[in-house]
Scaffold this active site. Structure first.
Site, mmCIF file in Angstrom:
data_model
loop_
_atom_site.group_PDB
_atom_site.id
_atom_site.type_symbol
_atom_site.label_atom_id
_atom_site.label_comp_id
_atom_site.label_asym_id
_atom_site.label_seq_id
_atom_site.Cartn_x
_atom_site.Cartn_y
_atom_site.Cartn_z
ATOM 1 N N HIS A 51 2.293 19.882 -55.694
ATOM 2 C CA HIS A 51 3.430 19.632 -54.828
ATOM 3 C C HIS A 51 4.703 19.913 -55.621
ATOM 4 O O HIS A 51 4.683 19.885 -56.857
ATOM 5 C CB HIS A 51 3.475 18.172 -54.362
ATOM 6 C CG HIS A 51 2.614 17.849 -53.188
ATOM 7 N ND1 HIS A 51 1.963 16.629 -53.060
ATOM 8 C CD2 HIS A 51 2.309 18.541 -52.068
ATOM 9 C CE1 HIS A 51 1.284 16.601 -51.914
ATOM 10 N NE2 HIS A 51 1.481 17.752 -51.305
ATOM 11 N N CYS B 26 4.408 9.535 -54.632
ATOM 12 C CA CYS B 26 3.451 9.668 -53.535
ATOM 13 C C CYS B 26 3.168 8.344 -52.823
ATOM 14 O O CYS B 26 2.820 8.322 -51.635
ATOM 15 C CB CYS B 26 2.100 10.207 -54.033
ATOM 16 S SG CYS B 26 2.192 11.695 -55.026
ATOM 17 N N ASP C 34 3.616 11.637 -48.069
ATOM 18 C CA ASP C 34 3.316 12.918 -47.439
ATOM 19 C C ASP C 34 3.462 12.905 -45.926
ATOM 20 O O ASP C 34 3.412 13.957 -45.291
ATOM 21 C CB ASP C 34 1.901 13.367 -47.820
ATOM 22 C CG ASP C 34 1.809 13.782 -49.273
ATOM 23 O OD1 ASP C 34 2.772 14.396 -49.775
ATOM 24 O OD2 ASP C 34 0.788 13.484 -49.919
#
Length: 253
Positions: A161, A248, A66
């Site tokens: 997301h 992630c 992120d």
């Protein structure tokens, strides 16, 4: 081909991270074991892994994806939309500078998280979510188009997301779940459809000759294998508890 991956070890504070799930609190010891297995899988894929130390000030900082968007030529430092995560970028900038000379920055009031960015060859899809706002998406689109990439902004209806529900495996093939199965922006791609009961498996990562997938989703695994991809399964239970998926946990470039 990916050559490098950056990961960050979960800290003791990881158990206090943000979540929208109702799966319970993470088991830190198990999370550490799963993270180590993730690193070993990355090495199997033939990449050099840079392992950053835990950052106790930011419980979610193991989700390094992120903090940045990385291309072969340049990097973009994001501006995470969750206030408790926003400062994570400062701990990532030195590592990214060690690989990149050309670096852009998403500026407030724009917010952007890497989990909302899907690269399909020279085309980037930018998800509008609770963490990535229109201003952040427009800034990224402008940067990418300046650098001769294409970019499409995709408003999300349900997923946390963008990459929660869609992944790119190469060869114009995507793994798609939920709202992305019939989404007009992805009509032109060959789709591996994830059934509703295996939705979590839509977040998988192609790294060189392998596709890393979460363990426990046999239908999706079989479909990916049938499409000609070699898979590595990893237990992800302790990261799923904090809304985290396979993508992630790393920055891949």
């Amino acid at each position: 081909m990916f050559k490098n991956v950056i990961v960050r070890t979960p800290g003791k504070s990881y158990i206090n991270g943000l979540t929208t799930s109702d799966l319970g609190a993470p088991d830190l010891e198990k999370a550490m074991e799963q993270h180590q297995a993730y690193i070993e899988a990355l090495k199997t894929c033939g990449v050099e892994v840079t392992i950053l130390p835990s950052n106790e000030d930011f419980p979610d900082s193991t989700f390094v994806e992120d903090t940045a968007v990385l291309t072969p030529e340049f990097a973009i430092i994001s501006n995470p939309g969750a206030p408790t995560r926003n400062g994570e970028i400062h701990g990532m900038i030195p590592s990214i500078k060690s690989f990149y000379g050309n670096i852009y920055y998403i500026q407030a009031p724009g917010t952007l998280e890497g989990g909302d960015i899907l690269q399909v060859d020279d085309h980037f899809y930018i998800g509008l979510s609770s963490r990535t706002n229109l201003e952040g998406a427009k800034q990224l689109k402008e940067i990418l188009e300046k650098e001769h990439y294409k970019a499409t902004i995709v408003p999300l209806e349900k997923f946390f997301h963008l990459k929660t529900g869609i992944s790119y495996l190469g060869n114009q093939t995507v793994v798609a779940a939920g709202e992305f199965i019939d989404h007009p922006d992805f009509i032109g791609y060959t789709k591996i459809i994830v059934p509703p009961e295996e939705e979590y498996a839509a977040n998988c990562i192609r790294i060189n000759d392998f596709v890393i997938i979460p363990a426990g989703y046999p239908i999706t695994k079989q479909k990916i294998n049938d499409a000609g991809f070699q898979t590595i399964e990893l237990e992800m239970s302790e990261f799923q508890k904090l809304d985290g998926g396979l993508s992630c946990l790393s920055l891949r470039f």
